[in-house]
Design an enzyme around this catalytic site. Sequence first.
Site, short mmCIF file in Angstrom:
data_model
loop_
_atom_site.label_atom_id
_atom_site.label_comp_id
_atom_site.label_asym_id
_atom_site.label_seq_id
_atom_site.Cartn_x
_atom_site.Cartn_y
_atom_site.Cartn_z
N CYS A 1 -14.67 43.38 8.30
CA CYS A 1 -15.03 44.73 7.78
C CYS A 1 -16.23 45.15 7.00
CB CYS A 1 -13.87 44.97 6.65
SG CYS A 1 -14.15 43.86 5.05
N CYS B 1 -18.58 40.36 5.12
CA CYS B 1 -17.23 40.08 5.90
C CYS B 1 -17.48 40.59 7.52
CB CYS B 1 -16.19 40.76 5.26
SG CYS B 1 -14.58 40.42 6.26
N GLU C 1 0.77 -1.19 -0.01
CA GLU C 1 -0.04 -0.08 0.14
C GLU C 1 0.79 1.29 0.11
OE1 GLU C 1 -3.07 -1.04 0.01
OE2 GLU C 1 -4.23 0.62 0.48
P1 AMP Z 1 -10.75 -3.28 -0.22
O1 AMP Z 1 -10.08 -2.16 -1.06
O2 AMP Z 1 -11.74 -2.78 0.93
O3 AMP Z 1 -11.62 -4.27 -1.07
O4 AMP Z 1 -9.60 -3.81 0.73
C1 AMP Z 1 -8.64 -4.56 -0.04
C2 AMP Z 1 -7.28 -3.67 -0.10
O5 AMP Z 1 -6.95 -3.53 1.35
C3 AMP Z 1 -6.36 -4.47 -0.79
O6 AMP Z 1 -6.34 -4.18 -2.12
C4 AMP Z 1 -5.18 -3.76 -0.12
O7 AMP Z 1 -4.48 -2.56 -0.90
C5 AMP Z 1 -5.46 -3.10 1.11
N1 AMP Z 1 -4.78 -3.53 2.15
C6 AMP Z 1 -4.27 -2.63 3.20
N2 AMP Z 1 -3.68 -3.35 4.16
C7 AMP Z 1 -3.59 -4.57 3.79
C8 AMP Z 1 -3.15 -5.72 4.28
N3 AMP Z 1 -2.29 -5.78 5.41
N4 AMP Z 1 -3.15 -6.99 3.77
C9 AMP Z 1 -3.85 -6.93 2.73
N5 AMP Z 1 -4.40 -5.87 2.08
C10 AMP Z 1 -4.40 -4.73 2.79
ZN ZN Z 2 -13.26 41.71 5.04
#
Ligand code: AMP
Ligand code: ZN
Length: 667
Positions: free
Chosen positions: A406, A403, A170
């Site tokens: 002012c 304002c 991420e």
């Molecule tokens: P969602 O977008 O709600 O479907 O969640 C999935 C996304 O969570 C994945 O595509 C990752 O980008 C993100 N994510 C963040 N932290 C993690 C983690 N520790 N393991 C797996 N996915 C993660």
């Molecule tokens: Zn003013």
Amino acid sequence: MDIKQTIQNLREELNLHNYNYYVLDNPTISDYEFDMKLKELQGLEYKHPEYFDANSPSQRVGGTITKNFQTIPHEYRMYSLDNSYSKVDLLDWEIKIQKVLGDVPLEYTCELKYDGASISITYENGELKRALTRGDGFQGDDVTNNVKTIRSIPLKLKGNFPEKFDVRGEIILPFAGFEKMNQELIEIGETPYSNPRNTASGSLKLQNSAEVSKRPLDCLLYFLVGTNLPFNSQFEGLDNARKWGFKVPKEAKLANNMQEVFEFVDYWDVHRHTLPYETDGVVVKVNQLQYQDELGYTAKSPRWAIAYKFKSEQVSTKLNSISYQVGRTGAITPVANLEPVQLAGTIVKRASLHNADQIEKLDIRVGDEVFVEKGGEIIPKIIAVDLTKRPENSQKTIYITHCPECQSELIRNEGEANHYCPNFYGCPPQIIGRIQHYISRKAMDIEGLGGETVALLYNNGLVQNYADLYDLRVEQILPLERMAQKSAENLVNGVEVSKNIPFERVLYALGIRFVGETVAKKLAKHYKNIDALSKATFMDLVLVDEIGERIAQSLIEFFENIENRIIIERLKGYGLQFEVVEVINLNATDKLLGKTLVVSGVFEQYSRDDLKKAIEDNGGKVGSSISAKTDYVVAGENMGPAKLEKAKKLNIPIISETEFMELIYEN
Ligand code: AMP
Ligand code: ZN
């Protein structure tokens, strides 16, 4: 030692220092030493283009432009995650798993769910090959050049890594970096970014990788995918990734049963606010890869993993009143004054309402009970109104028309979210704010004068604008509160010294809306002096690189204003710097004697004519086309491919404008 080896050693050393600094958070040399080594490497690389390496640490500064990101299929699909919101959901999930696997000794890896933009990075033979966004899960955008600028992502791996694999993670923007970026925007009167997540994913899609390089992005890794990976569980996988040089948060934990998963969830539900980045939950994964394989995937997500979402911390409280603040640029910000309430460890009394649209959307009214939430930002947000508790006599909020400071009638430009007080010269917070900006560190950096003294000077009728600072005399200042002889003298002195501040900073100090530090630099470089800039037409302005219509319009308005023109004339009279001091011609040398240089492409810092003049001033000849007689090609953006090929074929060193300057000034 031969050059190739020296280059190799420098690259390895710099990679290690990057790793120490950005992954381990434990630098072992100073920034200065690092910069010196990097410079040395850059110097050797430009003298020896035959040793070019797309994964050299010198490539971190970016510079490539991508107009259209190419869409490329993922070798392994990127799935999303099923969500759960309670412990019961987690127990249900475990039951489903056990139905498939039977009664086996299940382990779980618990990780934080990092809130950013997902990325998949392919490594081959230990080298970063390609980085793709998630896209629709089947194919994503190739953002390799942008991703390479993120310092915590290794360009080369360490240790015993597999020949080929993808790593998933991420891209995030930690709070500290996010706040800093917003502070800079607020300073120039721009609207700040709304949250770190959107800013991180927006950054990945910037066209200029040099811009991405400046953003304080980070990347946290959580998953490896490939064939024949040397481990049998998710937890070991994380450990391997760490050993190869990836940043894998140490918070991840192995749980032997659901009870231990709950403990992890409970702990981080409370402690997540101490993390330097945003998380919105926990991801629980079946640890053993063998069981993961057996469980497989649904159409959208793995059956072996589930996300547990934290409830965002919310409280409800009463809205006592709405007040309106006037900023330096005249922008009005409505602020909710709340009945003080405890939220995520702090007492909340105020919340930003952003603008009139936001008030309209929430239909928020004085006396309402409102829900307040703390997201990633320091200032809490109002999420909604509890309509069940709305008092019977409640009145719809009518946004102010004048304002509060002012009494001028407010204006709202088409397409802009905020109302403005147009009384540039008569509205006290604008006048004071503008002078405070003028004296600030990044602008005129006037020593001996602070923000509060500015207000004091204004309130005592001593200054009405920043030009008035230059008329101040010690005996005028002395009678002011807490003003001793010494401090009065310092103030007058500080003002005097500011007359030497270079043009680009004076331009920034003027406080023209949308003209921040970078824009001021661009304008100074392009127009060279204030007269040329003030005469530029709208069409001229928008043709300058990175100057958009909004900035152009703001400049036109600023210079059309007679009062601004008078102030600038006064400042000129006091001897301030209103033109660029050309350094390029001053040090004429014979460094380029007998050398022929060809200049090609579009440059950022100097014009083509500047560069040609500099070549001649330093004894060189400007060649019109590349031939065997050419010694260097000074190349900018968009150099023609035919020329590039020719230069390469003839083995002529291709150098950037910076490298060219180094060539001249190098001892
Ligand atoms: P969602 O977008 O709600 O479907 O969640 C999935 C996304 O969570 C994945 O595509 C990752 O980008 C993100 N994510 C963040 N932290 C993690 C983690 N520790 N393991 C797996 N996915 C993660
Ligand atoms: Zn003013």
